[in-house]
Design an enzyme around this catalytic site. Structure first.
Site, PDB file in Angstrom:
ATOM      1  N   LYS A  90      46.974 -47.211 -53.680  1.00  0.00           N
ATOM      2  CA  LYS A  90      48.347 -46.746 -53.864  1.00  0.00           C
ATOM      3  C   LYS A  90      48.864 -46.955 -55.290  1.00  0.00           C
ATOM      4  O   LYS A  90      49.695 -46.202 -55.774  1.00  0.00           O
ATOM      5  CB  LYS A  90      49.283 -47.477 -52.896  1.00  0.00           C
ATOM      6  CG  LYS A  90      48.981 -47.225 -51.431  1.00  0.00           C
ATOM      7  CD  LYS A  90      49.776 -46.093 -50.896  1.00  0.00           C
ATOM      8  CE  LYS A  90      49.408 -45.657 -49.496  1.00  0.00           C
ATOM      9  NZ  LYS A  90      48.903 -46.665 -48.565  1.00  0.00           N
ATOM     10  N   GLU A 112      59.283 -44.893 -49.410  1.00  0.00           N
ATOM     11  CA  GLU A 112      59.051 -45.247 -48.015  1.00  0.00           C
ATOM     12  C   GLU A 112      57.753 -46.055 -47.980  1.00  0.00           C
ATOM     13  O   GLU A 112      56.923 -45.928 -48.874  1.00  0.00           O
ATOM     14  CB  GLU A 112      58.886 -43.982 -47.164  1.00  0.00           C
ATOM     15  CG  GLU A 112      57.489 -43.335 -47.193  1.00  0.00           C
ATOM     16  CD  GLU A 112      57.053 -42.805 -48.560  1.00  0.00           C
ATOM     17  OE1 GLU A 112      57.934 -42.534 -49.404  1.00  0.00           O
ATOM     18  OE2 GLU A 112      55.835 -42.655 -48.780  1.00  0.00           O
ATOM     19  N   SER A 374      39.628 -48.052 -49.100  1.00  0.00           N
ATOM     20  CA  SER A 374      40.939 -47.805 -49.712  1.00  0.00           C
ATOM     21  C   SER A 374      41.740 -49.065 -50.006  1.00  0.00           C
ATOM     22  O   SER A 374      42.567 -49.079 -50.911  1.00  0.00           O
ATOM     23  CB  SER A 374      41.750 -46.864 -48.824  1.00  0.00           C
ATOM     24  OG  SER A 374      41.835 -47.366 -47.506  1.00  0.00           O
TER      25      SER A 374
END
Ligand SMILES: *Cc1c(COP(=O)(O)O)cnc(C)c1O
Length: 391
Positions: A90, A112, A374
């Site tokens: 991210k 969010e 990830s």
């Protein structure tokens, strides 16, 4: 065929677009223009890559998981996004958007978050760039991801609990969009996946494609047979897949099978959904016969989302990638498997990709499978301990 960017209406084939309130149209136009200008400016691209190197810790390593490969009879290569700053992919996108906000002269970031990884990444970018920050998070997610809530607050962000709906990512996204409408003159909405109205799906894919680009360089000329990534909104998968598209490689996105597709409690938007409009774009989503959104379910907060990025819908229809699912139970078993064979505790999201490889090992025998890991599982340890009765 892979598309460099969506068309004039922000579409990837039949998917995407800009289904947003009139009040947001100027901001979306402004963002599109700012990104187009920045991304074609070599000085901006250089600043972005310098940040990834000096701050995010890129390139992230990529290595053969020896003991796991031996156990499964499949050569498994791991791309270690879990080793990026803040513990997941991210941050690539959050730092890119943070840099872009500097070009637009806004002073505040909102976002969010589901698992909290995007909230932490955005709070980190806000601290780094000296911006105000507010993070919208569902009540239920706050409960199961407490550690990330503390991290966001420590980084100076305000965490705003969202109690509407199921109190998960979809509801947090609705609330963040509403807040953006209210404060759009000075606020940038840092969307955390390849979802939302145009230009977000394109921008986020561009900021994440560094994953696949690095991976190809690290493989040094050999190519894997299969590339696997978990799919929530689809940003880590898009970033990994994009450079591997159109090369004849089997690209597999693994969605959340939850308690099993047949129970209706899952997050398999492509596998068990149908096209509709969610959060500003046309895409596969979970909906009932009247077009009402159905709540997703996944043990993993980051995959608990009833939609998927529009470009994945395009890939799926075109047969450019395929989308499978594994259940909560299979994903939790894969956490144990990776921890015990490789000494890596993965995020439960990422464990979905490992679980698919483990389940399909017979058909994958002898092949080389590249898995995008990830994120790391630190945020999930308390939840797993509870489920496993280790507390
Ligand atoms: C957020 C998250 C995901 C899901 O988001 P995508 O946009 O589908 O990548 C997957 N893994 C981790 C570790 C995450 O934090």
């Amino acid at each position: 065929m892979k598309l460099d960017r969506p068309d004039d209406r922000g579409r990837f084939g039949d998917y995407g677009g800009r289904f947003a309130p009139e009040t947001l149209m100027p901001a979306l136009d402004e963002l599109e223009r700012a990104f187009e200008k920045a991304w074609s400016d070599p000085a901006f691209v250089q600043r972005y890559h310098d940040l990834l190197t000096s701050y995010v810790g890129r390139p992230t390593p990529q290595h053969i998981a020896g003991r796991l490969s031996e156990q499964l009879g499949v050569t498994v290569i791991l791309k270690r996004e879990d080793l990026a700053h803040t513990g997941a992919h991210k941050i690539n996108n959050a730092m890119g958007q943070g840099l872009l906000v500097g070009e637009m002269g806004k002073r505040r970031l909102i976002a969010e978050t589901g698992a909290g990884q995007h909230g932490v990444a955005t709070a980190t970018a806000a601290a780094y760039f000296g911006l105000e920050c507010a993070i919208y998070m569902g009540e239920k997610d706050i409960e199961r991801q407490r550690l990330n809530v503390y991290r966001m607050r420590l980084l100076g962000a305000e965490v705003i609990p969202v109690t509407s709906g199921a109190g998960t990512l979809k509801d947090a996204t609705n609330e963040a969009m509403r807040e953006w409408v209210r404060s759009v003159e000075y606020t940038h909405y840092t969307i955390g996946s390849v979802v939302g109205p145009h230009p977000f799906p394109w921008i986020v894919r561009e900021f994440q494609k560094v994953i696949g680009e690095e991976s190809i360089v690290q493989l040094g000329g050999t190519l894997p047979d299969v590339v696997v990534a978990c799919v929530g909104g689809g940003s880590n998968a898009a970033g990994m897949f994009y450079p591997y598209l159109d090369l004849g490689i089997d690209l597999v996105g693994v969605e959340a099978g939850g308690l099993g597709i047949e129970t209706g409690k899952h997050g398999a938007s492509i596998g068990a959904g149908s096209p509709g409009v969610l959060h500003g774009s046309r895409t596969y989503m979970l909906q009932d016969a009247d077009g009402q959104v159905i709540e997703a379910h996944s043990v993993s907060a980051g995959l608990d989302y009833p939609g998927v990025g529009p470009e994945h819908s395009y890939f799926a229809d075109q047969g450019m990638a395929r989308y499978e699912s594994v259940t909560d139970a299979e994903a939790l078993d894969a956490v144990d498997l990776l921890a015990r064979t490789e000494g890596i505790i993965p995020a439960i999201e990422s464990a979905h990709a490992i679980a698919w490889v483990a389940r399909e090992r017979a058909s994958l025998a002898g092949k080389t499978v590249l898995v995008n890991l990830s994120g790391r599982g630190d945020k999930d340890v308390e939840q797993i301990a509870q489920i496993r009765g280790l507390l």
